[in-house]
Design an enzyme around this catalytic site. Structure first.
Site, short mmCIF file in Angstrom:
data_model
loop_
_atom_site.label_atom_id
_atom_site.label_comp_id
_atom_site.label_asym_id
_atom_site.label_seq_id
_atom_site.Cartn_x
_atom_site.Cartn_y
_atom_site.Cartn_z
CE LYS A 261 9.59 -3.09 4.55
NZ LYS A 261 9.14 -3.51 5.27
CD GLN B 122 7.91 -6.29 7.20
OE1 GLN B 122 7.37 -5.80 6.06
NE2 GLN B 122 7.41 -5.95 8.50
CG ASP C 221 14.67 -6.02 5.31
OD1 ASP C 221 15.07 -4.49 5.76
OD2 ASP C 221 13.56 -6.06 5.73
#
Ligand code: NAD
Length: 281
Positions: free
Chosen positions: A48, A92, A115
């Site tokens: 990322k 994450q 997300d």
């Protein structure tokens, strides 16, 4: 059979985003929270970061100790919510077991939830409202669009009901007017259902699980699975590609199909949040 080339679609999206970001007065910023030293997490975070660098997006990583308390994690998320220089917040996973990931997702401001895991965004998705949506299924919708694959009125079968892939995938297909069936580990007579699918999305995590006898002639087959072959150590999908390909109209390879779309879709979500925050239409 037409191969759905996720790599080239992702490359096209990357160029579009690069040009867009270059036109912004200020750089967008993604904040990533990583907890502990899980190897997979660190690989995903690095990928990322690399993509942010390439697109000219600021990347801020908060790497927290594995023993961090829930209240310290929540305090950090709130601090990032209140920082108007941060456009997207990503936690994450996996995170250590003592932490409550659902509470953490709920704390991320829905406006910065790139997300799409905050229940507000999940609820909006279910209601067919504009929202942030999980990146892998959103990337799959982009692939279907790029290849002009008609969804309306088709029978779409999604195998897998995770919050990350299966459930949001089913909602997106429903919102695009497919007739959707969700299958999972307790589904009986799975192949009777998969054989009726015009569009089959497979997100199980079981190598080469789907074989030609399980699909309809001319089906569109989307393979989300990422598995490591026990023999060759190569990455393979949930679909037995060699066995299935000649029966499909379209199929995604693994690697090079769905995978490349996930991170680029995250970047698209981040840019959307940035534009919302700057009131750019
Ligand atoms: P998960 O383990 O959370 O969910 C797997 C789902 O498969 C469950 O809902 C389960 O009910 C279902 N399932 C398991 N065995 C089954 C069976 N025999 N028959 C029918 N259903 C069965 O996994 P996930 O996070 O949804 O990921 C699924 C796969 O997709 C994994 O291989 C993962 O690595 C991959 N993945 C890829 C990307 C990407 O960017 N390409 C992103 C996320 C996940």
């Amino acid at each position: 059979m037409i191969l759905i080339d996720g790599k080239s679609v992702a490359a096209k999206c990357r160029e579009e985003l690069k040009a867009k970001v270059a036109s912004f007065e200020k750089k967008p910023t993604l904040a990533v929270i990583r907890i502990g030293n899980d190897v997979a997490s660190s690989i995903y975070v690095n990928l990322k970061q690399k993509m942010c660098n390439e697109l000219g997006i600021n990347f801020v990583e908060h790497h927290l100790d594995a023993n961090i308390t829930q209240s310290d994690l929540i305090a950090l998320i709130k601090q990032l919510n209140n920082n108007c220089d941060i456009n997207g917040i990503l936690l994450q996973s996996p995170i250590p077991f003592h932490l409550n990931i659902l509470e953490a997702f709920k704390t991320i401001s829905p406006e910065k939830d790139v997300d799409g895991f905050n229940p507000v965004n999940v609820g909006k998705l279910v209601q067919g409202q504009e929202c942030f949506c999980a990146c892998t299924p959103l990337g799959i919708m982009r692939l279907l669009k790029e290849y002009n694959i008609n969804i309306e009125g088709k029978h779409a079968v999604v195998i897998g009901r995770s919050n990350i892939v299966g459930r949001p995938m089913a909602e997106l297909l429903l919102n695009a007017n497919a007739t959707v069936t969700i299958c999972h580990s307790r589904t009986k007579n799975l192949s009777d259902i998969t054989k009726t699918a015009d569009i089959l999305v497979v997100a199980i995590g079981n190598p080469k699980f789907i074989t030609a006898d399980m699909i309809k002639e001319g089906a569109v087959v989307i393979d989300v699975g990422i598995n490591r072959s026990p023999n060759t150590k190569k990455i393979i999908g949930d679909v037995d590609f060699a066995n299935v390909k000649d029966k499909c109209s379209y199929i995604t390879p693994v690697p090079g199909g769905v995978g490349p779309m996930t991170i680029i879709t995250l970047m698209e979500n981040l840019i959307k949040s940035y534009e919302n925050m700057q009131n750019i239409k």
